[in-house]
Scaffold this motif. Structure first.
Motif, PDB file in Angstrom:
ATOM      1  N   GLU A  19       0.841  -1.203   0.000  1.00  7.71           N
ATOM      2  CA  GLU A  19       0.000   0.000   0.000  1.00  7.71           C
ATOM      3  C   GLU A  19       0.873   1.249   0.000  1.00  7.71           C
ATOM      4  O   GLU A  19       0.553   2.242  -0.651  1.00  7.71           O
ATOM      5  CB  GLU A  19      -0.908   0.016   1.233  1.00  7.71           C
ATOM      6  CG  GLU A  19      -2.147  -0.866   1.126  1.00  7.71           C
ATOM      7  CD  GLU A  19      -1.821  -2.339   1.207  1.00  7.71           C
ATOM      8  OE1 GLU A  19      -2.553  -3.163   0.640  1.00  7.71           O
ATOM      9  OE2 GLU A  19      -0.799  -2.680   1.834  1.00  7.71           O
ATOM     10  N   LYS A  23       0.782   3.865  -2.957  1.00  6.99           N
ATOM     11  CA  LYS A  23       0.379   5.255  -2.687  1.00  6.99           C
ATOM     12  C   LYS A  23       1.344   6.221  -3.384  1.00  6.99           C
ATOM     13  O   LYS A  23       0.928   7.171  -4.030  1.00  6.99           O
ATOM     14  CB  LYS A  23       0.399   5.476  -1.181  1.00  6.99           C
ATOM     15  CG  LYS A  23      -0.299   6.740  -0.732  1.00  6.99           C
ATOM     16  CD  LYS A  23      -0.326   6.823   0.782  1.00  6.99           C
ATOM     17  CE  LYS A  23      -0.829   8.181   1.207  1.00  6.99           C
ATOM     18  NZ  LYS A  23      -0.755   8.380   2.645  1.00  6.99           N
ATOM     19  N   SER A  24       2.640   5.946  -3.229  1.00  9.24           N
ATOM     20  CA  SER A  24       3.635   6.815  -3.877  1.00  9.24           C
ATOM     21  C   SER A  24       3.503   6.737  -5.384  1.00  9.24           C
ATOM     22  O   SER A  24       3.562   7.743  -6.084  1.00  9.24           O
ATOM     23  CB  SER A  24       5.044   6.387  -3.484  1.00  9.24           C
ATOM     24  OG  SER A  24       5.247   6.573  -2.115  1.00  9.24           O
ATOM     25  N   CYS A  26       0.888   5.864  -7.236  1.00  9.41           N
ATOM     26  CA  CYS A  26      -0.345   6.472  -7.749  1.00  9.41           C
ATOM     27  C   CYS A  26      -0.298   7.997  -7.626  1.00  9.41           C
ATOM     28  O   CYS A  26      -0.768   8.702  -8.507  1.00  9.41           O
ATOM     29  CB  CYS A  26      -1.552   5.936  -6.970  1.00  9.41           C
ATOM     30  SG  CYS A  26      -1.845   4.193  -7.257  1.00  9.41           S
ATOM     31  N   THR A  33      -5.448   6.874  -5.123  1.00 14.21           N
ATOM     32  CA  THR A  33      -4.545   6.222  -4.181  1.00 14.21           C
ATOM     33  C   THR A  33      -5.038   4.852  -3.762  1.00 14.21           C
ATOM     34  O   THR A  33      -4.400   4.170  -2.991  1.00 14.21           O
ATOM     35  CB  THR A  33      -4.393   7.081  -2.921  1.00 14.21           C
ATOM     36  OG1 THR A  33      -5.683   7.335  -2.387  1.00 14.21           O
ATOM     37  CG2 THR A  33      -3.709   8.385  -3.253  1.00 14.21           C
ATOM     38  N   GLU A  34      -6.183   4.470  -4.257  1.00 15.25           N
ATOM     39  CA  GLU A  34      -6.693   3.161  -3.881  1.00 15.25           C
ATOM     40  C   GLU A  34      -5.966   2.101  -4.681  1.00 15.25           C
ATOM     41  O   GLU A  34      -5.812   2.211  -5.889  1.00 15.25           O
ATOM     42  CB  GLU A  34      -8.195   3.068  -4.191  1.00 15.25           C
ATOM     43  CG  GLU A  34      -9.041   4.032  -3.411  1.00 15.25           C
ATOM     44  CD  GLU A  34      -9.072   3.680  -1.940  1.00 15.25           C
ATOM     45  OE1 GLU A  34      -9.134   4.593  -1.114  1.00 15.25           O
ATOM     46  OE2 GLU A  34      -9.010   2.487  -1.615  1.00 15.25           O
TER      47      GLU A  34
END
Lengths: 329, 385
Positions: A19, A23-24, A26, A33-34
């Motif tokens: 995750e 996150k980075s 996306c 961010t999903e």
């Protein structure tokens, strides 16, 4: 051939790390961010994940030597990494235009202001920044591949901090290469060339006892204490500068410096007394002011105590001092 | 502590400066720095550069604070302007929409300071003089959204043709963004006269001046206003015959117990109303009347949030979800027993049956009554709807 998702699994990322990486990724690519588990990770994401795991592995995920890192330690290590900066650096090293646009937007100011701050000259600063930028951009190629120092950034510290360190390294190494000497105080050179003063005579007259005592007591200090003494007494750094680097308050550094100097003097005196000197002899010897202890102290802290004592005891030559002050270069 | 055998690279030095190393790593780097003047120089130079950059950024911050303060001050000023415009628009509206030519707005305000069950105002709480412009608009928006009754669209009391608003006033209203304060679907003149006096393109409300706050509310109201306008005029083509129709619009002075202004329009050209009060105190004669709603004064003193006329009865919900039914045009009200779950928030018609009324609760569930509100049963919409 394995699917990307299987290859991702093989990296052995700890729970929750995916995750973080996603996150980075996306955020950098403008996606949500999903993390959508149904989607196959792209080649780019896989490369990024593999890179991160390799870097973390090099540092054993922050675990002590000979001890395997726990899942919690691994996740903590990865969480502390500057993944956004790392991704940007990698994409810049690959030559992606949008990554460079972002890099210039975020770090152009840092690059130039660091250069001006380090060189204290606009002209030299611009020159330094321009040359570093060209190097970062990867104008050099090897086997058809861009060679950029950004490839070696590993995300433990921020990219801005890394850029400043690189720039400072370039400057210091360049300065030393052109000047062919290390940064030592002119007064010391001059003093050594001039000969002894009374305190040095007394010190050398101790047959090196004082030097040996100092050396022994210095070795008993830990790295931080020695760094403190070196930074403050040798480099002439301010309490604020030293405190900033150590992450403590200025007053703490002030107390430690004073305490260390007194402690050193007391221990050296005791050691000399144990070696058979009388109190008076020790006092005479110790009339070498604490500041005068700098002379052998500097040499000791610069890693060549024997050479330092030899120079002090014999005729000093500026050239030898310059060579001797080169430390680990 | 592992002693470093070579100079730490920029990564380690940067991480050291940012205190991002583990304890053991930090001691290793410190051990090297204690012995290496070169690396000490590097870290101190880099640290100094970082400090200067931080100082420069800190010097920029006060401007941002000022900018933030400025944005707040602009918002406050805009709110004050909006309120001023609202009050001014209401005053203009009052002046140009006298219910009775001989009755001044001040007198009306004096007569109707408090909700009075005896005053049959026709049901539009939005124009209650006691409400602020925003409350009226909000209430109107809710009414339109909650009530499919055409009556909700006719929220403005009618005025005589001769009392058409001065163009300058309207223009000023539009320029000041007073559309937000204009009662929804309302115009300054009766519907029958509008298309002659105001071409369709003009009827489409001009985009109001946008203020920093309340833009979403304005957008919502604009949308509703356009929807109501389109609905009202979908059955009313602009034809010559329409223009020649009698356009006498009278504002009837309501009896003391009834404050309802009605508009006489001819049957042939007016949109067919969904409901027609079949009897109304005997004072309403043919032709059809379009009831201009004013505020309902419900027995508990709270304004109606949803209302409906059906089969000669008026159904009204107050803010707390109580249902009231009036069989005499709003003169008297009867509170109905709660036979549904949750809080009642909306009343609509059941499209399949002419005399059925639907009650919606706050969870979206519906109950239907086919006996004038006496009994309510859970309702499931037919599949073909």
């Amino acid at each position: 051939m394995l699917a990307n998702s299987e290859r991702l699994e093989q990296l052995g990322l700890p729970a929750g790390a995916l995750e973080l990486l996603a996150k980075s990724w996306c955020a950098a690519h403008g996606a949500g961010t999903e993390l959508e588990p149904d989607l196959q990770p792209t080649d780019g994401f896989l490369r990024f994940a593999a890179d991160v795991v390799a870097i973390a592995g090099r540092f054993r995920f922050g675990a002590a030597e000979h001890l395997p890192a726990t899942e919690k330690q691994k996740l903590a290590f990865l969480s502390a990494m500057k993944l956004d900066d790392l991704l940007l650096a990698r994409e810049c090293a690959e030559g992606r235009a949008e990554a460079w646009e972002r890099f210039m937007l975020l770090y152009r100011e840092t690059l130039y202001s660091a250069a001006y701050g380090i060189t204290r000259s606009e002209e030299r600063g611009r020159e330094l920044a321009d040359s570093l930028y060209a190097e970062l951009f990867g104008l050099k190629e090897k086997d058809g591949e861009r060679q950029s120092p950004l490839r070696y950034y590993h995300g433990r510290g921020s990219l801005a901090g890394w850029l400043r360190s690189v720039m400072a390294q370039r400057y210091v190494d360049g300065y030393r290469a052109t000047k062919r000497e290390v940064a030592i105080e002119e007064g010391e050179e001059f003093a050594d060339a001039r000969g002894f003063d009374a305190s040095e005579e007394r010190a050398s007259a101790g047959g090196g006892q004082l030097e040996h005592a100092i050396e022994a007591e210095m070795a008993a200090l830990d790295a931080e204490q020695r760094f403190l003494l070196a930074s403050y007494f040798i480099d002439g750094r301010t309490l604020k500068q030293v405190a900033g680097l150590l992450g403590v308050h200025e007053s703490t550094v002030s107390r430690q410096v004073t305490k260390l100097a007194e402690q050193l003097k007391r221990r050296v005196g005791k050691r000399l007394q144990k070696e058979g000197l009388s109190q008076r002899q020790v006092e005479e010897m110790m009339e070498v002011d604490v500041r005068d202890l700098e002379i052998p102290l500097k040499k000791i802290l610069q890693g060549e105590p024997r050479a330092a004592y030899r120079e002090q005891g014999g005729s000093a030559q500026a050239g030898e001092i310059a060579k001797g002050g080169g430390a680990d270069d | 502590m592992t002693k470093l055998t070579e100079h730490p690279d920029a990564n380690l030095l940067a991480a050291f400066m940012e205190h991002a190393l583990s304890g053991a790593e930090r001691m290793s780097v410190l051990g090297h720095l204690a012995d290496c003047a070169r690396c000490r120089e590097i870290v101190f130079l880099a640290q100094e550069a970082a400090g200067k950059e931080a100082a420069q950024q800190a010097a920029v911050k006060p401007v941002k604070v000022r900018a933030r303060w400025m944005s707040w001050s602009v918002a406050v000023v805009s709110a004050v302007l909006l309120a001023t415009v609202g009050v001014t628009s209401w005053q203009v509206y009052e002046r140009t929409h006298k219910p009775d030519g001989n009755v001044s707005p001040e007198t009306v305000a004096k007569v109707m300071p408090e909700p009075n069950p005896a005053m049959n105002t026709g049901g539009n709480t939005a124009n209650h003089p006691g409400n602020t412009a925003n409350e009226r608009n909000h209430t109107q928006a809710n009414q339109v959204l909650n009530n499919t009754s055409v009556h909700a669209g006719f929220s403005a009391p009618a005025v005589a043709v001769t009392q058409a608003p001065a163009p300058l006033a309207e223009e000023k209203e539009a320029k000041k963004g007073a559309e937000i304060n204009r009662p929804l679907g309302a115009t300054s003149a009766a519907p029958g006269t509008l298309r002659e006096d105001h071409p369709a393109s003009q009827y489409e409300p001009a985009p109001p001046a946008r203020s920093l706050i309340g833009q979403e509310q304005m957008a919502r109201q604009d949308k509703v206003q356009r929807a109501v306008t389109a609905e009202r005029y979908s059955q009313q083509p602009l034809t010559a015959s329409y223009k020649s129709e009698q356009q006498a619009v009278t504002a009837q002075a309501a009896p003391a117990e009834m404050k309802t202004a009605t508009v006489d329009v001819t049957t042939a050209t007016q949109p067919v109303l969904e409901t027609t009060p079949k009897s109304y105190n005997g004072t309403m004669a043919e032709p059809l009347r379009v009831r201009a709603y004013q505020s309902f004064a419900l027995p508990d003193g709270k304004p109606a949030v949803s209302q409906l006329e059906q089969s000669g009865k008026i159904y009204a919900l107050d803010k707390s979800g109580k249902l009231f039914v009036s069989a005499d045009g709003g003169t008297s009200w009867r509170e109905m027993n709660k036979q549904w779950k949750g809080k009642a928030v909306k009343l609509t018609r059941e499209t399949a049956a002419a005399d059925a009324v639907l009650l919606w609760n706050d969870k979206g569930k519906q109950w239907v009554s086919r006996d004038g509100g006496e009994s309510w049963q859970p309702y499931t919409a037919p599949k073909n709807q």
